[in-house]
Every structure is written in C-alpha cells, then in structure tokens.
Design a protein around this motif. Structure first.
Motif, PDB file in Angstrom:
ATOM      1  N   TYR A 390       0.849  -1.187   0.000  1.00 61.41           N
ATOM      2  CA  TYR A 390       0.000   0.000   0.000  1.00 61.41           C
ATOM      3  C   TYR A 390       0.881   1.233   0.000  1.00 61.41           C
ATOM      4  N   CYS A 391       0.350   2.277  -0.574  1.00 59.57           N
ATOM      5  CA  CYS A 391       1.126   3.503  -0.688  1.00 59.57           C
ATOM      6  C   CYS A 391       0.160   4.690  -0.555  1.00 59.57           C
ATOM      7  N   PHE A 392       0.641   5.844  -0.082  1.00 61.13           N
ATOM      8  CA  PHE A 392      -0.257   6.959   0.240  1.00 61.13           C
ATOM      9  C   PHE A 392       0.252   8.272  -0.320  1.00 61.13           C
ATOM     10  N   ALA A 393      -0.694   9.137  -0.725  1.00 59.88           N
ATOM     11  CA  ALA A 393      -0.303  10.480  -1.147  1.00 59.88           C
ATOM     12  C   ALA A 393      -1.450  11.432  -0.861  1.00 59.88           C
ATOM     13  N   GLY A 394      -1.365  12.190   0.213  1.00 55.44           N
ATOM     14  CA  GLY A 394      -2.432  13.141   0.532  1.00 55.44           C
ATOM     15  C   GLY A 394      -2.035  14.015   1.695  1.00 55.44           C
ATOM     16  N   GLU A 395      -2.593  15.208   1.683  1.00 51.77           N
ATOM     17  CA  GLU A 395      -2.328  16.124   2.784  1.00 51.77           C
ATOM     18  C   GLU A 395      -3.508  16.036   3.743  1.00 51.77           C
ATOM     19  N   VAL A 396      -3.234  16.116   5.057  1.00 50.24           N
ATOM     20  CA  VAL A 396      -4.313  16.040   6.028  1.00 50.24           C
ATOM     21  C   VAL A 396      -4.633  17.445   6.528  1.00 50.24           C
ATOM     22  N   GLY A 397      -5.911  17.809   6.456  1.00 53.27           N
ATOM     23  CA  GLY A 397      -6.338  19.143   6.899  1.00 53.27           C
ATOM     24  C   GLY A 397      -6.741  19.123   8.351  1.00 53.27           C
ATOM     25  N   LEU A 398      -6.980  20.298   8.908  1.00 51.72           N
ATOM     26  CA  LEU A 398      -7.264  20.397  10.341  1.00 51.72           C
ATOM     27  C   LEU A 398      -8.562  19.739  10.738  1.00 51.72           C
ATOM     28  N   SER A 399      -9.528  19.625   9.810  1.00 61.76           N
ATOM     29  CA  SER A 399     -10.775  18.986  10.230  1.00 61.76           C
ATOM     30  C   SER A 399     -10.794  17.521   9.835  1.00 61.76           C
ATOM     31  N   GLY A 400      -9.640  16.961   9.580  1.00 64.47           N
ATOM     32  CA  GLY A 400      -9.570  15.539   9.292  1.00 64.47           C
ATOM     33  C   GLY A 400      -9.894  15.211   7.844  1.00 64.47           C
ATOM     34  N   GLU A 401      -9.950  16.240   7.006  1.00 66.31           N
ATOM     35  CA  GLU A 401     -10.230  15.980   5.592  1.00 66.31           C
ATOM     36  C   GLU A 401      -8.917  15.659   4.883  1.00 66.31           C
ATOM     37  N   ILE A 402      -9.015  14.912   3.807  1.00 68.50           N
ATOM     38  CA  ILE A 402      -7.806  14.580   3.058  1.00 68.50           C
ATOM     39  C   ILE A 402      -7.774  15.437   1.815  1.00 68.50           C
ATOM     40  N   GLN A 410       1.964  11.584 -11.587  1.00 64.44           N
ATOM     41  CA  GLN A 410       3.355  11.128 -11.518  1.00 64.44           C
ATOM     42  C   GLN A 410       3.574  10.242 -10.296  1.00 64.44           C
ATOM     43  N   ARG A 411       2.902  10.581  -9.215  1.00 67.46           N
ATOM     44  CA  ARG A 411       3.059   9.796  -7.990  1.00 67.46           C
ATOM     45  C   ARG A 411       2.470   8.395  -8.197  1.00 67.46           C
ATOM     46  N   ILE A 412       1.297   8.374  -8.842  1.00 66.44           N
ATOM     47  CA  ILE A 412       0.656   7.077  -9.074  1.00 66.44           C
ATOM     48  C   ILE A 412       1.536   6.211  -9.975  1.00 66.44           C
ATOM     49  N   LEU A 418       6.844   0.650  -9.184  1.00 66.32           N
ATOM     50  CA  LEU A 418       7.568  -0.080  -8.151  1.00 66.32           C
ATOM     51  C   LEU A 418       6.769  -1.257  -7.604  1.00 66.32           C
ATOM     52  N   GLY A 419       5.628  -1.529  -8.228  1.00 74.68           N
ATOM     53  CA  GLY A 419       4.906  -2.750  -7.885  1.00 74.68           C
ATOM     54  C   GLY A 419       3.958  -2.643  -6.712  1.00 74.68           C
ATOM     55  N   PHE A 420       3.573  -1.431  -6.317  1.00 76.23           N
ATOM     56  CA  PHE A 420       2.559  -1.320  -5.267  1.00 76.23           C
ATOM     57  C   PHE A 420       1.202  -1.681  -5.855  1.00 76.23           C
ATOM     58  N   THR A 421       0.295  -2.228  -5.020  1.00 78.43           N
ATOM     59  CA  THR A 421      -0.985  -2.647  -5.574  1.00 78.43           C
ATOM     60  C   THR A 421      -2.105  -1.660  -5.292  1.00 78.43           C
ATOM     61  N   ARG A 422      -1.934  -0.834  -4.262  1.00 79.29           N
ATOM     62  CA  ARG A 422      -2.984   0.139  -3.940  1.00 79.29           C
ATOM     63  C   ARG A 422      -2.376   1.456  -3.532  1.00 79.29           C
ATOM     64  N   ILE A 423      -2.915   2.537  -4.064  1.00 77.85           N
ATOM     65  CA  ILE A 423      -2.478   3.849  -3.607  1.00 77.85           C
ATOM     66  C   ILE A 423      -3.702   4.634  -3.148  1.00 77.85           C
ATOM     67  N   PHE A 424      -3.591   5.273  -1.980  1.00 77.75           N
ATOM     68  CA  PHE A 424      -4.679   6.076  -1.425  1.00 77.75           C
ATOM     69  C   PHE A 424      -4.409   7.539  -1.712  1.00 77.75           C
ATOM     70  N   ASN A 439      -1.860  -0.518 -13.391  1.00 68.45           N
ATOM     71  CA  ASN A 439      -2.174  -1.794 -12.739  1.00 68.45           C
ATOM     72  C   ASN A 439      -2.565  -1.573 -11.294  1.00 68.45           C
ATOM     73  N   ILE A 440      -2.051  -0.486 -10.751  1.00 66.63           N
ATOM     74  CA  ILE A 440      -2.282  -0.198  -9.343  1.00 66.63           C
ATOM     75  C   ILE A 440      -3.735   0.250  -9.156  1.00 66.63           C
ATOM     76  N   GLU A 441      -4.311  -0.157  -8.024  1.00 67.42           N
ATOM     77  CA  GLU A 441      -5.684   0.240  -7.730  1.00 67.42           C
ATOM     78  C   GLU A 441      -5.658   1.576  -7.003  1.00 67.42           C
ATOM     79  N   VAL A 442      -6.374   2.569  -7.540  1.00 67.68           N
ATOM     80  CA  VAL A 442      -6.366   3.900  -6.923  1.00 67.68           C
ATOM     81  C   VAL A 442      -7.570   4.025  -6.009  1.00 67.68           C
ATOM     82  N   MET A 443      -7.315   4.248  -4.715  1.00 65.77           N
ATOM     83  CA  MET A 443      -8.392   4.348  -3.741  1.00 65.77           C
ATOM     84  C   MET A 443      -8.615   5.824  -3.422  1.00 65.77           C
TER      85      MET A 443
END
Ligand code: TYD
Ligand code: MG
Length: 458
Positions: A390-402, A410-412, A418-424, A439-443
């Motif tokens: 699993y892999c992640f790319a997101g900024e977290v805001g003050l009210s818990g929003e992503i 490019q990140r995806i 590199l063979g990751f199966t899921r990116i959030f 091939n990667i599943e984008v969540m």
C-alpha cells in the motif's frame, strides 16, 4: 589625515556601526559584532555630484527590443544530478555558491566534476595542499592534463592565473579562505568574504567564466558571511545529509537560471559521490514481512516522484510528560497531525510517547507525506501492519479531511512502477484522471475516518 578607520560590522546581517555593540540594532542578534579596518578610497564629497558633468559615452540605457538575446549555451559536465539542480547546465559567467557542513562532500562534489569532464578546469584550494588534492582526485577518477590545481588564497594571484589559463570553469574551495590584498581584515571576516566574492563576481561577469564558490556553513545553518553572499551570487546550492547515512542531497535555494524545486541525490562511496538516479528503490527499507508502524508515502522532490517510508513508534508514556520526537519531518506538523487524529478519530495519542522517523535520513517537506505519517502512527498505536504494497499520497487538513496534492499522476505512476498494488489519494484529486491505464488500484478517500476503515478496518 589617516585613510583608514575602524568600523564594527554585524556578522549576521552586515550592518555597520561606528561603535562596538552587544546587540545589533538592525537584526537584533547578540554577540555578532566584529571589528574591521575600512580603508577609504577617496572622499565621498568629491564624488557626490559627479553625475552633473558630461555623461559617459558608450554606456547608456538600451530600449528592450534592441537587446539581442543570445540564447544561453550551457556547458555540461557528466553529472546529471548537478546539471539538473543548476537548471540544465552551467551558465557562462554565472557564479554559484555551494554551501554545506564540514565533511559533507562539497570539495569531493566539485573536484569530481572537475576531474570527470573534458573541459579545462581550474580548481583553487586554500584548504588543502596539492598532494592532498591529488590523493583525493585519484580516488574519483583518472588525472587529466586539462584539470589544473592551484593552492592560493590571494584573489589577485588567483584571478591573474585564471585569466591566463582561460578555464571553462573555476572552482574556489573555499570563499572563507580567500583574502583580497586590498583589505586588511582576516580571511573569513565579513568584509573579506564580501570583497572577495565581489571580485569573483566581477571576474565571472567580465570574462564569462563560470565560478563555483564553496562556502562553509555556520552553527545556525546559514552560509557564514551570511546573507551578503546569497545576494551576490546567481545560484545558491546547499549540500546536506545525515552523517550516519551515505546519502547526500543537493538542493537549490536560489537560482537565477532555473527552478528552485530541483534536488539531486548522491551516495558517498569510496570512489567519490555516485549519482542516485532512482531514489525510491533505495529509500524503501528492505523488509519481507508486514511490520506495524510503517507506511510508504509517494512524495515529490522537485520534479521527481520519490517513494519514502515513514516509520512511527507509539508507546505508553512511562515518565510523566509524553515525548514527541520527529526525524526528517517537522515536529510541529506531527503535533498537528496527532491533534487531528485525537480530535477527529478519538485515538488516544495524548498518553503516549510518539516517535517518527523518515527512513534514509531524508528530510521531507512535501505535505503529501501526511497520509503515510498518519498511517504509520495509527498502525503502531493499534499494532496493525499496513500491507506492504500500500502507498499513500495526501495532505491532512485540520478537520480531518484529506486534501489533494499536486502532480498526482506522476506519484501514481511511480508507485505503479515499483509494484505497489494500492495507492490512497484524496477524492478531490480524481477529477479528469483516468486510472484504467495503471495496474495499481487507486483508492479515493476524503476523510480520515474512511482511511481508518479501508486500511485498518477500524
Ligand atoms: P569533503 O569533500 O572533504 O567535504 P567538505 O569539502 O564538504 O568538507 O568530503 C569529506 C568526506 O567524504 C570525508 O569524510 C571522506 C569522504 N569521502 C569518501 O567517502 N569517499 C571519497 O571518495 C572521498 C573523496 C571522500
Ligand atoms: Mg572541503
């Protein structure tokens, strides 16, 4: 009347005062006063009204359309990382300042650039003897006849030799050892650094020979002989890294001829600095099993995507006040993320010690790593591993929003490669993107609660 007088200069901001001071009136720093001798080149009074006379012939303002822009031809040396950081090559007549802590590899970086190219180079050192430089040069490459070494600190002698030799570029190691014969203060003092850098700049502009200046960094992390130098030069590069790791990062702090977002990565080896063109593969800690407390973030450094592992450790605080420690990540930002987790997801971080580490000794400032940091911390708190693909790319805001991040495609792609199966990623990043080609599943997630549910089943 005496032609010299004593002035007091603040070594932090360069402010001049006629009397000694404890605290600088300009920048407010304490104990930065340095005594210097200033020699007066003619009296000011005589020059005051010089503009009243006949204007000088030849040099006058030019209308913009009449200026012929010769497209700048950059010279290159076989070091892709350095060339990219400079904006694609060395600009003729430019002056580049390379700063960094002692022993980080500044001399090695420029010496190997000098040794490994076919250009004519003059490498001036005021720090090491010819034999020492030769020994080092032998480690990084075979000796070329067109690479000249000159051990000298007097700027006039240096520039005279440089003028005769007409090198393709000139390296000065380091600006703090130079002394101008026209000034009486000691090498490394504010007025010497300013004067010698000024001489180098005039040399570069008049002859078109690019000059690299190596500069030492003082305790506070700024280049000694401070802000003054940053104004004089065209490009400021900073070489940084952790002493315990062999990775070195070259960053642009200022660049008149390119972007300041660029970054170069090197690895220090026995035969010099090796360019790391594929950082992600190196930075991901090698492990086979799923372990709790670690998550991979897809970050961007400059124009390059880079996958970096965030590692968290959460354990109950035994001694009163819980500890918070972050390496490679802003401690205050971690505090903010913990507060968001506590408030929005009701996770009990308040009674726990929290340690955060970015693997590889790298400092990350891209907010997209937030999501990986949050996952690493939650994973350690509940002792539930994040699946290692699993892999992640997101900024977290003050009210818990992503929140969305830039260059998400490019990140995806990098995560996919590199063979990751899921990116959030953030739901708000999804507009106009076509995920079928990966091939990667984008969540897509929009709130921390959803992430908790999807990743940890909480
Ligand atoms: P150096 O370039 O002297 O640092 P600076 O000029 O920034 O003070 O780098 C010194 C360090 O690099 C030193 O600890 C030895 C190491 N090194 C290597 O590991 N391999 C090499 O090939 C070279 C030349 C240096
Ligand atoms: Mg050095």
């Amino acid at each position: 009347m005496s032609k010299t007088k004593t002035v007091y200069i603040c070594s932090n901001c360069g402010n001049k005062a006629p009397k000694w001071f404890g605290k600088c009136t300009s920048c407010g720093e304490w104990n930065t006063c340095q005594e210097e001798i200033e020699s007066k080149p003619g009296t000011r009074e005589a020059r005051k009204d010089s503009w009243r006379g006949e204007p000088r012939k030849g040099h006058r303002p030019v209308p913009l359309p009449e200026i012929q822009a010769k497209g700048i031809v950059r010279t290159t040396v076989p070091d892709e990382e350095l060339m990219r950081v400079l904006g694609g090559g060395i600009v003729p007549g430019s002056i580049v300042l390379l700063g960094g802590q002692p022993g980080i590899g500044k001399s090695t970086l420029l010496l190997q650039a000098a040794v490994r190219t076919n250009l004519r180079v003059l490498y001036v050192s005021g720090e090491e003897s010819e034999e020492q430089i030769k020994m080092r040069a032998d480690r990084v490459g075979p000796s070329r006849p067109d690479c000249y070494i000159f051990t000298e600190t007097n700027t006039e002698k240096i520039l005279k030799q440089a003028r005769e030799l007409e090198p393709d570029f000139l390296v000065i190691d380091s600006i703090q050892t130079l002394s101008s014969p026209y000034l009486e203060s000691t090498p490394g003092s504010v007025s010497q650094v300013r004067e010698t850098a000024g001489e180098m700049q005039r040399f570069a502009k008049e002859t078109g020979v690019p000059v690299f200046l190596i500069g030492h960094i003082n305790k506070e992390g700024s280049i000694a002989g401070p802000k003054l130098l940053e104004h004089i030069v065209d490009t400021v590069l900073q070489f940084e890294g952790d002493r315990h790791y062999s990775y070195r990062i070259l960053r642009t702090l200022k660049n008149r001829f390119g972007s300041t977002d660029e970054m170069g990565i090197y690895e220090m080896q026995a035969d010099g600095l090796r360019e790391v063109s594929n950082p992600s593969e190196l930075l991901l800690a090698q492990k086979d099993e799923d372990l709790s407390g670690s998550a991979v973030g897809a970050t961007m450094e400059g124009m390059r995507p880079m996958l970096i592992e965030a590692q968290g450790l959460v354990s109950s605080a035994v001694y009163g006040n819980p500890q918070r420690t972050a390496t490679g990540f802003d401690l205050r930002r971690m505090g903010m993320l913990l507060a968001v987790l506590e408030k929005r997801c009701h996770l009990p971080f308040g009674q726990n010690d929290v340690f955060l580490n970015i693997a590889g000794g790298i400092r990350v400032s891209d907010p997209a790593i937030d999501l990986a940091v949050v996952c690493a911390l939650i994973s350690s708190l509940h002792d539930i591993p994040v699946p290692k693909d699993y892999c992640f790319a997101g900024e977290v805001g003050l009210s818990g929003e992503i929140r969305s991040v830039n260059r998400v495609e490019q990140r995806i792609q990098e995560a996919d490669r590199l063979g990751f199966t899921r990116i959030f990623i953030s739901k708000y990043n999804a507009k106009g993107l076509n995920f079928d080609k990966y091939n990667i599943e984008v969540m897509l997630v929009s709130r921390l609660e959803e992430l908790l549910d999807e990743v940890f089943g909480l």
